[in-house]
Design an enzyme around this catalytic site. Structure first.
Site, PDB file in Angstrom:
ATOM      1  N   LYS A  23     -36.434 -40.292 -18.228  1.00 21.94           N
ATOM      2  CA  LYS A  23     -35.504 -41.231 -18.845  1.00 21.94           C
ATOM      3  C   LYS A  23     -36.193 -42.247 -19.765  1.00 21.94           C
ATOM      4  O   LYS A  23     -36.540 -41.903 -20.876  1.00 21.94           O
ATOM      5  CB  LYS A  23     -34.655 -41.906 -17.760  1.00 21.94           C
ATOM      6  N   PHE A  59     -30.352 -37.187  -6.295  1.00 21.86           N
ATOM      7  CA  PHE A  59     -30.245 -36.455  -7.557  1.00 21.86           C
ATOM      8  C   PHE A  59     -31.637 -36.265  -8.134  1.00 21.86           C
ATOM      9  O   PHE A  59     -32.318 -37.229  -8.449  1.00 21.86           O
ATOM     10  CB  PHE A  59     -29.366 -37.200  -8.571  1.00 21.86           C
ATOM     11  N   ASP A  78     -39.310 -40.066  -6.794  1.00 16.86           N
ATOM     12  CA  ASP A  78     -38.665 -39.735  -8.060  1.00 16.86           C
ATOM     13  C   ASP A  78     -38.257 -41.052  -8.717  1.00 16.86           C
ATOM     14  O   ASP A  78     -37.249 -41.647  -8.368  1.00 16.86           O
ATOM     15  CB  ASP A  78     -37.451 -38.838  -7.786  1.00 16.86           C
TER      16      ASP A  78
HETATM   17  C1  LIG Z   1     -31.688 -38.384 -14.511  1.00 17.22           C
HETATM   18  C2  LIG Z   1     -32.493 -38.096 -13.312  1.00 17.22           C
HETATM   19  C3  LIG Z   1     -33.174 -36.863 -13.146  1.00 17.22           C
HETATM   20  C4  LIG Z   1     -33.044 -35.740 -14.130  1.00 17.22           C
HETATM   21  O1  LIG Z   1     -33.549 -36.041 -15.380  1.00 17.22           O
HETATM   22  P1  LIG Z   1     -33.177 -35.099 -16.628  1.00 17.22           P
HETATM   23  O2  LIG Z   1     -33.993 -35.649 -17.741  1.00 17.22           O
HETATM   24  O3  LIG Z   1     -31.701 -35.208 -16.847  1.00 17.22           O
HETATM   25  O4  LIG Z   1     -33.573 -33.720 -16.254  1.00 17.22           O
HETATM   26  C5  LIG Z   1     -33.957 -36.714 -12.033  1.00 17.22           C
HETATM   27  N1  LIG Z   1     -34.077 -37.673 -11.113  1.00 17.22           N
HETATM   28  C6  LIG Z   1     -33.448 -38.859 -11.233  1.00 17.22           C
HETATM   29  C7  LIG Z   1     -33.658 -39.903 -10.202  1.00 17.22           C
HETATM   30  C8  LIG Z   1     -32.630 -39.106 -12.326  1.00 17.22           C
HETATM   31  O5  LIG Z   1     -31.975 -40.265 -12.434  1.00 17.22           O
END
Ligand SMILES: *Cc1c(COP(=O)(O)O)cnc(C)c1O
Length: 396
Positions: free
Chosen positions: A246, A132, A217
């Site tokens: 986050k 994700f 990420d």
């Molecule tokens: C939540 C998340 C995203 C996206 O972040 P947003 O602020 O919702 O755009 C991207 N990568 C990971 C691993 C996430 O947990």
């Protein structure tokens, strides 16, 4: 207080008919005055809990000084935050954005630019199945969420998916078009599935040897969530590029793209954003980092994580559930035959907020400064729900 009319909001998710209005620490309150023990914390964004005084004061003070001088000028808070992040990670430079998706979008653009300049036009990025990376079109294309496969076609091309923890699959997917490998050190939204330490180490060696970028990420795993400031530090694998989001703003919208100096190849005009790196959100992130970097804070996260994990393992043993996955305060409990959404509903009826990222798992991501008593209360409510479900399964 009467609940406000929510019908003018676009319908994008099935939400319970409650409206949140106030929060403090691990408690969240709705318009009916009901209190909830919050182990979701805005999807792991409120790393210091709801409205922590250090954050409220930092925002208030900055709001009185300067909110946004325009991204056409430097500002003192963004410069200070970039230095802090660079010094505390692997050096290099920082680009600020407003969401995790946008930071990842920036990482993809940076890799493509670097490929165009350094790798003869290579542009393909190898990503993981079930990954994700966000909800912009490119980050959805990079993600491996099965439900998104047919959505918003055509996707952005240039992403090749491989199973997680399979180095041979990465090696087989590499071609002269490949510029980078991008993954989450622990897949959060997929249901908290860690990349193995040995896999990450070998992947780092392989990407270095082939001249490919390793992009991590850390939007969900970063900022202390897993017990170290960044997850890569516990694994001992340094990426070329890292994204954060986050927890970085403690609930405010700020994200970051960090890259080694040699990879920072954007030229003026390539990348930017009207709101990006404004001093208000940067001041919030500085306050968060100061707190998380206070001596003992991360040790406390590790200890609290162990307490929660031990409790979940006891519940799993008592109720014939599956394994506990994750690190620090990013944990999931596998449910075997029970329904995650059903447990989430019943927990909410008892004033506990948890999340079920997939039918067969629960995910818990409380504030990093949650108390031991709050962890015990969460476990007690979960035990009640599990006892009830084992005694009389849903629908019977
Ligand atoms: C939540 C998340 C995203 C996206 O972040 P947003 O602020 O919702 O755009 C991207 N990568 C990971 C691993 C996430 O947990």
């Amino acid at each position: 207080m009467t609940a406000p009319d929510t019908r003018h909001l676009m319908y994008i998710a099935n939400r319970p008919p409650i409206v949140m209005t106030e929060g403090r620490g691990s408690l969240l309150r709705d318009t009916a005055g009901r209190e909830y023990l919050d182990f979701v914390q805005g999807w792991a964004v409120n790393c210091l809990g709801h409205c922590p005084p250090v954050l409220v004061e930092a925002i208030a003070e900055q709001a009185r000084r300067l909110i946004n001088p325009s991204p056409g000028f430097f500002n003192d808070r963004a410069a200070e935050l970039a230095e802090l992040l660079s010094r505390r990670s692997f050096g290099g430079r920082v680009f600020f954005a407003n969401s995790g998706a946008e930071a990842n979008e920036g990482a993809i653009k940076l890799a493509r630019k670097w490929g165009a300049k350094q790798r003869g036009g290579a542009y393909e990025i190898i990503t993981a199945e079930r990954a994700f990376h966000g909800r912009t079109l490119a980050t959805m294309s990079a993600s491996g969420k099965p439900q998104w496969r047919e959505l918003f076609e055509p996707k952005v091309p240039g992403f090749v998916k491989v199973p997680l923890n399979d180095l041979a699959a990465v090696q087989a997917a590499v071609s002269e078009r490949t510029v980078a490998v991008m993954l989450e050190p622990i897949q959060g939204e997929a249901g908290v599935f860690p990349a193995d330490t040995e896999y990450l180490r070998r992947l780092r060696a392989f990407t270095a040897e082939r001249g490919l970028l390793l992009i991590l990420d850390e939007v969900q795993t970063g900022i202390g969530r897993t017990g170290t400031l960044f997850r890569y530090q516990a694994v001992g694998v340094e990426p070329d590029v890292m994204t954060l989001g986050k927890g970085l703003g403690g609930g405010l919208p700020i994200s970051a793209l960090l890259a080694r100096e040699a990879v920072c190849c954007f030229e003026p005009g390539d990348q930017g954003g009207t709101m990006n790196g404004n001093p208000l959100v940067a001041a919030a992130a500085i306050a968060v980092l100061r707190e998380v970097l206070r001596p003992g804070f991360l040790d406390q996260v590790v200890a609290l994580g162990r307490r929660l994990r031990d409790g979940l393992e006891r519940l799993a043993a008592a109720h014939a559930l599956g394994e506990v996955r994750g690190e620090g305060l990013l944990l999931a409990l596998a449910l075997r035959d029970l329904s995650g959404p059903e447990i989430v509903r019943r927990a909410m009826d008892r004033g506990l907020l948890i999340n079920s990222p997939r039918e067969d798992s629960l995910r818990l991501m409380p504030a990093l400064n949650v108390s031991a008593a709050e962890i015990d209360r969460c476990l007690a409510v979960l035990a009640e729900v599990l006892r009830e479900l084992r005694a009389a399964p849903a629908g019977s």
